[in-house]
Each structure stands twice: as C-alpha cells, then as structure tokens.
Design a protein around this motif. Sequence first.
Motif, PDB file in Angstrom:
ATOM      1  N   UNK A 266     -87.896 -98.768   5.975  1.00 44.05           N
ATOM      2  CA  UNK A 266     -88.367-100.050   5.465  1.00 44.05           C
ATOM      3  C   UNK A 266     -87.358-101.156   5.745  1.00 44.05           C
ATOM      4  N   UNK A 267     -86.108-100.953   5.298  1.00 47.71           N
ATOM      5  CA  UNK A 267     -85.120-102.009   5.430  1.00 47.71           C
ATOM      6  C   UNK A 267     -84.703-102.214   6.880  1.00 47.71           C
ATOM      7  N   UNK A 268     -84.575-101.091   7.621  1.00 47.50           N
ATOM      8  CA  UNK A 268     -84.213-101.206   9.031  1.00 47.50           C
ATOM      9  C   UNK A 268     -85.288-101.916   9.832  1.00 47.50           C
ATOM     10  N   UNK A 269     -86.551-101.550   9.578  1.00 48.59           N
ATOM     11  CA  UNK A 269     -87.659-102.152  10.323  1.00 48.59           C
ATOM     12  C   UNK A 269     -87.832-103.618   9.941  1.00 48.59           C
ATOM     13  N   UNK A 270     -87.666-103.926   8.640  1.00 52.97           N
ATOM     14  CA  UNK A 270     -87.821-105.306   8.201  1.00 52.97           C
ATOM     15  C   UNK A 270     -86.738-106.177   8.835  1.00 52.97           C
ATOM     16  N   UNK A 271     -85.505-105.691   8.890  1.00 55.75           N
ATOM     17  CA  UNK A 271     -84.419-106.442   9.527  1.00 55.75           C
ATOM     18  C   UNK A 271     -84.702-106.665  11.004  1.00 55.75           C
ATOM     19  N   UNK A 272     -85.204-105.588  11.648  1.00 51.03           N
ATOM     20  CA  UNK A 272     -85.502-105.686  13.076  1.00 51.03           C
ATOM     21  C   UNK A 272     -86.659-106.642  13.351  1.00 51.03           C
ATOM     22  N   UNK A 273     -87.745-106.503  12.568  1.00 52.30           N
ATOM     23  CA  UNK A 273     -88.932-107.335  12.792  1.00 52.30           C
ATOM     24  C   UNK A 273     -88.656-108.807  12.522  1.00 52.30           C
ATOM     25  N   UNK A 274     -87.807-109.098  11.529  1.00 52.74           N
ATOM     26  CA  UNK A 274     -87.548-110.485  11.143  1.00 52.74           C
ATOM     27  C   UNK A 274     -86.289-111.052  11.802  1.00 52.74           C
ATOM     28  N   UNK A 275     -85.529-110.175  12.462  1.00 50.38           N
ATOM     29  CA  UNK A 275     -84.291-110.638  13.080  1.00 50.38           C
ATOM     30  C   UNK A 275     -83.292-111.140  12.069  1.00 50.38           C
ATOM     31  N   UNK A 276     -83.231-110.444  10.926  1.00 54.05           N
ATOM     32  CA  UNK A 276     -82.393-110.913   9.824  1.00 54.05           C
ATOM     33  C   UNK A 276     -81.838-109.711   9.060  1.00 54.05           C
ATOM     34  N   UNK A 277     -80.515-109.711   8.873  1.00 52.71           N
ATOM     35  CA  UNK A 277     -79.864-108.630   8.132  1.00 52.71           C
ATOM     36  C   UNK A 277     -79.514-109.133   6.728  1.00 52.71           C
ATOM     37  N   UNK A 278     -79.922-108.371   5.713  1.00 51.56           N
ATOM     38  CA  UNK A 278     -79.706-108.772   4.324  1.00 51.56           C
ATOM     39  C   UNK A 278     -78.919-107.673   3.602  1.00 51.56           C
TER      40      UNK A 278
END
Length: 333
Positions: A266-278
């Motif tokens: 979830x977190x890895x894909x969300x970071x990748x899809x949005x181009x944003x690391x949180x």
Amino acid sequence: MIEIKNLKKVWEDDGSSVLEDINLTIEDGDIYALVGRSGAGKSTLLRCINGLTSYQEGSLVVNGCEINQLKEKELREFRRHVGMIFQHFSLLERETVYQNIALPMQCWKYSKEEIDKKVKELLELVGLTDKMNAKPRNLSGGQKQRVAIARALTMDPQILLCDEATSALDPKTTNSILDLLMEINQKIGITIVIVTHQMEVVRKACNKACILEHGKIADEGTVKDIFIKQPKSLRRLLGEEKVYLPKTGHNLQIAHMVNDLHDGELFGKMSSDLGYVFPILNGKIQEYQNESMGIFVINVDNEHFGKVTEYLDKKQINWRELEVVDEEEEEEE
C-alpha cells in the motif's frame, strides 16, 4: 432472533435511566458482543434479554416472545431455551463435574438415562470426559468455565448469554474458551451474546458488536467495520495512544485489512503512483479471527494532501485526520 426497539430501563429506587433508546437486532447464529466501560449498561441489557430484569418502555422480542408480556410460568419455560454463563462459574463445590452439568435436567425431571446420555455428550464436547468425577476445587479456571458452558447447554438452548465469561481467565485460557464457544456456534448454530470489556475477545470471536456509552448505543455493526472505521466511541473505549504528531502538514490514520492489501504494498505503491515519499509515524497490526488489521499513521504535507486522500478514497481505504493537541492543552484537560 433478538429484536430490540426503543428499549428503556429505569432503576425503580431512584428513577435514574440505565438503558435508553436501545435499538438492535441479533440474528440467529450471530456471536454478538455488547461492549463498553463499567456502568455502561451492557450486563443490564443482557439480563433484560433473559427476563431477569424488566424494562419500562420499548420492545424486546426473543424468538417471537415479547419478554415483558410473559407470565411467570411462560418466563420459566422461555428461560429453559436460554443458557447463561458467568465470570465466576457458579458451580456447586460439593458436587462432581457430572452432577453440576446434570443439575438443570434433574430440575426439569428428565430420566436418568436421558441425563446420562446428555451429560456424557457435553463432557466430550467441552473436552472434560476424564474429569467427570472431579470436584470443582480440583479444576483450573478454564476447566471450571468449560463445566459451566456444558451445564448451560444441557437444555439445548437456542441462545447462550455470556456475562464477562473470560474476565477471570488468563489470555491463553481465554483463547481456549473462545475457541470452544466458536466451535459450539459452528456445530450447533447457537446464537451467542457476549458481554465483555476485553477487545481481544471481540476481535477473536465476534462477528457483530455494539458499543454502549451511558446506557445508549454509541456505535453498532460488524466487528470488522467498527475496527476499520475507528469511531470515536471505540477510540474512547480503547484510549488513544500517544503518538508524536508533527504540527506541520496533515497526520492521517489509515486502517485496513492487511490480508486484502499488504501495508508495504500500500505505502510503497502509493508513494510510487503519486511520486511522493511520506513518513510513517506509527503502526500496529491487530488480529481479527483469521485476518489482520493494519492501523498506521502517516504525515502528508499540504501540497500532496488532496492527492493522497483522493488516492485512499479511490482504493476505498478508511482514513481520518488526527488532531494535534498541544502538550499544555493536554495537561489542562
């Protein structure tokens, strides 16, 4: 089925309300939890269900019977089909395990043959065949509760009511008792209503629950939905864990079933899809029967807040923004 509509219970001595506007339905075969803090009214509601406590307003129908309309003889016959187990077992210390289990059938004048057959069946069901002639003083707490469960099942009840039945037991024994109750529910389809303040009991054994606060229903639904949505009543009951929350950006609590979508994915894909690391500020996994719930806190800056929440909504992942409380304000409270 248990159908409760607009139920109100008032203590006769001082007129104070203990239950108010209770509306819920417990379906046949449910393992239903009544949860809340001490004094919330959960045990009183349980006693209304089996007719041990009366109510002043509303309707409480169990398998077609309006409890308040039953006459004494009818109520006695009704209770025959409702089993009940308690926190402190309530066994007769001078009698054997066999005699304790046989007692309800003896009171109803069953034959010795019928009693013997039923008691031995139940002893096998609860795993105590070898303890048939033992006295309660020679049993562990878990074994005593198994005897109490067997005794509650002697009259083939349609409903089993459990009032804090695992509160006096250690975690390992509690799990074994819950496994037994789940097995009984599956084997004979009995409806089980559990009063508890132990949330691990709710997560492990129950499919539905209602949270009572000050005699009213604060939230109600499937256990999975309640823990995923994290309503305020659940958070108040559990007590919010203190997590360091940055005062900048948005702190989001994300709750979802880990089995459906792994947290790393979830977190890895969300970071990748949005181009944003949180940053991930906090996280834990809670067991729910054969599944796991992930509850995590992340921090999102103002620029990406809309994109992140839109992404979570699109994936149908539950989230809420946490409020940052200053330490000074917290001390004042």
